[in-house]
Write an enzyme that holds these catalytic residues in place. Structure first.
Site, PDB file in Angstrom:
ATOM      1  N   ASP A 204       0.664  -0.748   0.355  1.00 39.89           N
ATOM      2  CA  ASP A 204      -0.154   0.558  -0.012  1.00 39.89           C
ATOM      3  C   ASP A 204       0.923   1.269   0.406  1.00 39.89           C
ATOM      4  O   ASP A 204       1.593   1.413   0.806  1.00 39.89           O
ATOM      5  CB  ASP A 204      -0.497  -0.021   1.188  1.00 39.89           C
ATOM      6  N   GLU A 254      14.229 -15.135   0.363  1.00 39.22           N
ATOM      7  CA  GLU A 254      14.502 -16.391   1.413  1.00 39.22           C
ATOM      8  C   GLU A 254      13.647 -16.987   1.357  1.00 39.22           C
ATOM      9  O   GLU A 254      13.827 -18.774   2.662  1.00 39.22           O
ATOM     10  CB  GLU A 254      15.012 -15.435   2.897  1.00 39.22           C
TER      11      GLU A 254
HETATM   12  C1  NOJ Z   1      -4.419   3.345  -1.430  1.00 42.18           C
HETATM   13  C2  NOJ Z   1      -5.978   2.297  -0.602  1.00 42.18           C
HETATM   14  O1  NOJ Z   1      -6.232   1.408  -1.757  1.00 42.18           O
HETATM   15  C3  NOJ Z   1      -6.885   2.829  -0.230  1.00 42.18           C
HETATM   16  O2  NOJ Z   1      -7.838   2.204  -0.092  1.00 42.18           O
HETATM   17  C4  NOJ Z   1      -5.760   3.454   1.082  1.00 42.18           C
HETATM   18  O3  NOJ Z   1      -7.493   4.258   1.758  1.00 42.18           O
HETATM   19  C5  NOJ Z   1      -4.856   4.381   1.009  1.00 42.18           C
HETATM   20  N1  NOJ Z   1      -4.331   3.480   0.356  1.00 42.18           N
HETATM   21  C6  NOJ Z   1      -4.179   4.395   2.131  1.00 42.18           C
HETATM   22  O4  NOJ Z   1      -3.850   3.480   3.493  1.00 42.18           O
END
Ligand code: NOJ
Length: 544
Positions: A204, A254
């Protein structure tokens, strides 16, 4: 697809937004038990892997992207044992499992943030996050002018006077990746899940971890947005992020099997995106340029060419994506006669009349285009049912923090997160069991059953059967998946390309019918092909 190709170079990965996929325990929220019960469906759809949005313990201020404990499953979704069982069962079906990892921020309920709050200003506990005094005589102004991606300032002040940074909601404080604890903790979390059998991670906000230590103001005109001189941007896509991912790569290597990362990295150019997937770095990255393109042959072709050129240059495969849990579903995006190109860093909120028949025709064509291109592809749950965005959710049910943070000017992302319809009957359309005690966490439209898995199964004209057939043909045809493509001559408005010697994909984005090039048979088409002519907004796969 050759058997020696690593799976992640051309996998079809199905995105499961857990709380909206299938509800096993009847509380109205999707969960791991529900997902386990639907594995046979996913197997029959023909996907290779699942990407599962965050399932960790979370107060759910941002649908689980606010993680309180990365080693525990949220009780709403099940238990760690359920997750382990899911991984094992998916593997028995030949399906790999990729959870989400959220390294840019934690929940404000995470033990580290709670410790930082308790320890007070100037404490070592606060150094794992980005705490600063405010500006102005009494520190009442935020430390800089950065904006939260969800609206409003990116800083929140505590009663003790300190401010902390959150590029997303105030419940999602940003970690300070200059702190060694942050590195060791995430390396340990990766090992925790790799040793439980996960096949990789979706990372993310992979482009957000490293901030300019000076935390300079953004030029006023671009506050909160990526700047033109991207390299100088104080918090997006800074070169330092790649050091982190080189270490993560060695950790993935790993473990036995082919463990792989996919980066959610919003980069300004294909060159900047390719930097994430250089040798020794991450395996793949979402190619959002494809999703942001308008429904226009020239625009799509440019995106395809630029993406392939840059990614091939570093030896990485492309990925193609049309929808996910953050963006308007593409059936609705394409339902506007003119599909505007998405402006990066701005929410996509198209206006104008919605023609869902048109959107559905184009979505069918887009699926055939995407699945014929070299590389891997992502399917967001419900894409295969042609689900539209639910654009008329009542305001009092909205849960996305964007709705509040935007001062009720942007309804946010709930419209693409409405629980999936499985059966044709009445709400909850098989999403929850018959004896459910809770209603689905977002209301489903009354006609949702028409698009259900049950209603579409066996109907050769349905979106579901189109996806099933396309995925089967893709598996069977060695020319598809990883490899190269060659454009064929075609008029403006038509995309035509060859894969291998015997496969051609044609997509008609012009307003005119297009006579198909010579072929021995039509393998699959978005709609009826009469007299060898492809109607506007249709695509076909040909054997030649
Ligand atoms: C991207 C994620 O896909 C989204 O849903 C989220 O709100 C933001 N990152 C923050 O983590």
């Amino acid at each position: 697809m050759s058997p020696s190709t690593p799976w992640w170079r051309d996998a079809v990965i199905y995105q499961v937004y857990l709380r909206s996929f299938a509800d096993g325990n009847g509380d109205g929220v999707g969960d791991i038990a529900g997902l386990r019960s639907r594995l046979p469906y996913l197997k029959s759809l023909g996907i290779d892997a699942l990407w599962i949005n965050p399932w960790y313990k979370s107060p759910m201020a941002d649908g689980g992207y606010d993680v309180a404990d990365f080693r525990a499953i949220d009780p709403m979704f099940g238990t760690l044992a359920d997750a382990e069982q899911l991984i094992a069962e998916a593997h028995r079906h030949g399906i790999r499992v990729i959870p989400d990892i959220v390294p840019n921020h934690t929940s404000n309920q995470h033990a580290w943030f709670q410790a930082a709050l308790a320890a007070g200003p100037g404490s070592p506990e606060r150094e794992r996050y980005i705490f600063r005094p405010g500006r102005g005589p009494d520190g009442a102004e935020p430390p800089n002018n950065w904006a939260s991606c969800f609206g409003g300032p990116a800083w929140t002040r505590l009663p003790d006077g300190d401010w902390y940074l959150h590029l997303y909601a105030p419940e999602q404080p940003d970690l300070d990746w200059r702190h060694p604890d942050v590195h060791t903790e995430f390396e340990s979390i990766l090992r925790f899940w790799f040793s439980r059998g996960v096949d990789g991670f979706r990372i993310d906000v992979a482009h957000g971890l490293v901030k300019d230590p000076e935390l300079p103001d953004l030029p006023p005109e671009s506050a909160g947005k990526a700047s033109e001189e991207h390299i100088q941007h104080p918090h997006w896509d800074r070169d330092g992020v790649h050091d982190i991912y080189r270490t993560w790569r060695t950790i993935a290597d790993e473990f036995d099997g082919d463990r792989a990362f996919v980066a959610e990295a919003w980069a300004d150019t294909p060159e900047r995106l390719a930097a994430y997937v250089r040798p020794g770095g991450l395996h793949t990255a979402f190619n959002f340029d494809f999703l942001m393109a308008s429904w226009d042959a020239k625009d799509l072709r440019t995106v395809i060419d630029d993406s392939l050129a840059m990614l091939n240059g570093v030896g990485a495969p492309a990925t193609w994506v049309l929808s996910n849990h953050d963006v308007m579903r593409h059936t609705s995006r394409y339902a506007r006669r003119t599909v505007a190109r998405w402006v990066p860093n701005q929410r996509y909120q198209p206006q104008g009349p919605v023609d869902l028949d048109l959107g559905t025709r184009r979505a069918r064509a887009a699926a055939l285009l995407m699945l014929a291109l070299p590389g891997g592809a992502y399917i967001y749950q419900g894409d295969e049912l042609g689900l539209p965005e639910v654009e008329d959710l009542p305001e009092d049910v909205l849960q996305d923090p964007i709705w509040e943070r935007s001062g009720h000017t942007d309804k946010g992302r709930d419209g693409c997160r409405v629980p999936v319809p499985w059966s044709a009957k009445t709400a909850p359309f098989g999403f929850s069991p018959e004896d459910a005690t809770g209603a689905p966490w977002l209301p489903q439209p009354p006609n949702w059953g028409e698009r259900s898995v049950e209603a579409q199964t066996g109907d050769e004209t349905s979106m579901l059967e189109l996806y099933r057939t396309a995925l089967r043909l893709r598996r069977e045809n060695p020319a598809l998946g990883d490899g190269t493509m060659t454009w064929l001559d075609s008029p403006a408005g038509v995309l035509a390309f060859r894969r291998g010697l015997g496969f051609v994909c044609v997509v008609n984005l012009s307003g005119e019918a297009y006579p198909l090039p010579e072929h021995s048979s039509v393998l699959l088409a978005g709609g009826p092909v009469e007299d060898g002519v492809l109607a506007p907004d249709q695509a076909a796969w040909l054997a030649v």
